[in-house]
Structure formats: C-alpha cells, structure tokens
Design an enzyme around this catalytic site. Structure first.
Site, PDB file in Angstrom:
ATOM      1  N   HIS A  51      -7.340  -4.354  -0.864  1.00 31.82           N
ATOM      2  CA  HIS A  51      -6.732  -5.665  -1.092  1.00 31.82           C
ATOM      3  C   HIS A  51      -7.389  -6.384  -2.266  1.00 31.82           C
ATOM      4  CE1 HIS A  51      -6.411  -4.779   3.284  1.00 31.82           C
ATOM      5  NE2 HIS A  51      -5.156  -5.133   3.071  1.00 31.82           N
TER       6      HIS A  51
ATOM      7  N   HIS B 220       0.825  -1.210   0.000  1.00 34.53           N
ATOM      8  CA  HIS B 220       0.000   0.000   0.000  1.00 34.53           C
ATOM      9  C   HIS B 220       0.859   1.259   0.000  1.00 34.53           C
ATOM     10  CE1 HIS B 220      -3.267  -2.686   0.773  1.00 34.53           C
ATOM     11  NE2 HIS B 220      -2.832  -3.017   1.970  1.00 34.53           N
TER      12      HIS B 220
END
Length: 330
Positions: A218, A56
């Site tokens: 995700h 991320h």
C-alpha cells in the site's frame, strides 16, 4: 496524473463489470462486490475465500477458479472489504465441507474476516482461517500488527486451493495453507510511488534517484531509503534479507513479482540476479514465477517471495489451475 477511468468513485465497479464480461466462468456480483466460481458450491469441496482492497490485481479476484479460490471479496482501493461481503461469499461456496478464509495480515482485513467468521458460524457454516504474514522487511507498519501479508498469498491460495480441489477436508486444507505461509518469506522494493484514483497524485514522496527498500503493497514505508541501486545490488539486498530470516533445506518456489508498472523486460533481468544470489547461497530452486501478481496500482518496483517446499507441497503447486490470473495443466 492521467488514468484510464471514468471517475474515481466508480473505478472498482467499472473494473468488476469488465471482469464479468471477460470471464463468463465467474459470477461477478458488482453491487455486492463478490466474485464466485460459477460451479460453486462443489459438493464435498472446501470453499476458499479471500479478499482485500482493490488495486492489487490480479490478487484476489484474478485467482478465483479451478485449483485456487472459490470466491473473492474486493474492497475499495486499498480498503478492506466488509464482513457482509465475506459472509455472502462464504454462503455462496459452502457445500457443507466448510470454508477456509485466507487473510493477509492487515488490521482491517483481520478484523473484518474475524467478524465474518463469527457471522458465518452463526449460520451453520464451519470456518477456518489462514493468516498470511510473510514480509520480512518490517515487524509493524501503518496498517499492521506484526509482519505484513504480501507475495506468499499467491502460494497459499494456489497450494491450499489444489488441496481443496482434491476433496481434502477442511482441517487438512487449513494445515497445508499454514504450512505454506510458515515456509514463505518476502521482501519488496519501490522505485516510484503509486497513485490512487481518489488522490490522483503519488501517495508518498520518493525523490528522483532514490528507492525504498522493504516497501509495503500500500506504499507503507520500508526499512530505509537509498540512492538508486543496480538490479544486482537490489537482488543481493532483497534475497539476503529473506535468507537472513530463513535457511531453506528443501528446494524453494520463487516469485519475482512486479508491483504494477515494472516491465517484464526488467523483471526477467531482475530474476536473473535473484537466481544468481540463490545459487551463490546454495539454495535449490524448484520453480520460478515471474510477472505482476500482487501489485500496488502503478508502483514501479518488485518483490521477491521464496517458499520452501516438500514433495507434497510441490505436487499441489504443479496441480492444474485455471483462473484469470494463473493457469497451467488444463
């Protein structure tokens, strides 16, 4: 899929070694997976610790530094860090003023940070927690009980980080972080799936000509799939979903966030449409941030986060910050 890596097993360690070489102002413990401000602990200052799965970036390690986090714990790709990492980070940044854990609402992160808080308190470290759950797209997901934590994490880390740097006490820094989260909402859109190094192929099937509305960071499913839409149509849907959930009475901070593979040319164009929708809905904008900040590896797409701010929150947002991923006023 071609990737700029050696082998999947060492991708996080390799990235941490590279980060250490690029940012000597940070102490990067590659073996124990902890990134700490070199000047930590700062006497009288609340320590801010966050973390989560890698993939991320720049969240969270890229937000360690003056005006934001004191330390971050990177897990394996899309996998929560473990309590030992969090405990090590808390011990490294605790000056006696306490430590605030900033936790995205994913089940693994929540459980492990809660366990780390118990371990830290056993060692005499006072710990408080802010849970980030800003995503309006879905109530529960594959990884979450309740709303997911996404783009508002940046707002919480920046504004609470500024409060901590001013020497505000733990109770106040925690309250500021909770206020930011409560006043924030996000919605994300995927144009393509991401590819994890371990899998080497897209994590889910998104046919050509379709997009996923309300995707998680995700690759979790969103609200629905539709035929590809224009930038303006996506902005209408995403901002509309946010404003259906909140009615800003104060100006808002706007984050137009890329998911990793969307060029800035497209993000700025998308931002123009986001601003159009906000103007049409009578929402005043205090500041706008455009770029890749809370990403999902190589996913194409974007998310929008709005945070309603008062004058104190806005002052803390504008306070100086110097991290690898965010900096101004220094």
């Amino acid at each position: 899929m071609k990737m700029l890596i050696n082998v999947a097993e060492t991708v996080v360690a390799d990235a941490l070694r590279g980060m250490a070489a690029a940012h000597p102002e940070l102490v990067v413990d590659v073996d124990n997976r902890v990134i700490v401000r070199r000047d930590a602990p700062v006497e009288g200052k609340v320590g801010l610790v966050s973390g989560g799965g890698s993939g991320h970036e720049p969240l969270h390690g890229g937000f360690v530094g003056q005006g934001m986090l004191s330390a971050a714990c990177p897990g394996e790709v899309f996998t929560s860090p473990v309590p030992d990492q969090m405990l090590r980070a808390a011990a490294a940044v605790d000056s006696g003023a306490g430590v605030l854990f900033i936790v995205k609402n994913y089940t693994g992160d929540v459980l492990n940070f809660d366990m780390a808080a118990e371990l830290a308190e056993d060692e005499g470290i006072q710990v408080a927690k802010v849970l980030v759950n800003d995503d309006v797209a879905v109530t529960d997901s594959l990884y979450t009980a309740g709303r997911r934590g996404t783009g508002a994490t940046l707002f919480v880390e920046k504004i609470a980080g500024a409060a901590a740097d001013e020497g505000q006490p733990l109770e106040r820094v925690e309250a500021v972080g909770r206020q930011v989260n409560e006043n924030s909402r996000s919605f994300g859109v995927a144009l393509s799936a991401c590819t994890t190094p371990a899998k080497g192929s897209p994590t889910f099937d998104l046919p050509p000509g379709e997009l996923e509305l309300g995707i998680g960071i995700h690759g979790e499913p969103g609200r629905e799939r539709r035929a590809m839409m224009t930038s303006g149509e996506i902005a209408d849907f995403a901002v509309g979903a946010i404003l259906d959930d909140m009615t800003p009475r104060n100006p808002v901070l706007v984050l137009v966030n890329g998911m990793g593979a969307t060029p800035l040319l497209e993000l700025y164009g998308f931002n123009a449409e986001v601003q159009r929708v906000l103007a049409q809905r009578g929402v005043s904008v205090a500041h706008t941030l455009v770029g890749n900040y809370v990403t999902s590896l190589d996913m194409a797409g974007a998310s929008v986060t709005l945070c309603q701010v008062d004058q104190e929150m806005l002052r803390l947002w504008n306070a100086p910050v110097k991290t690898p991923g965010l900096r101004w006023g220094m």
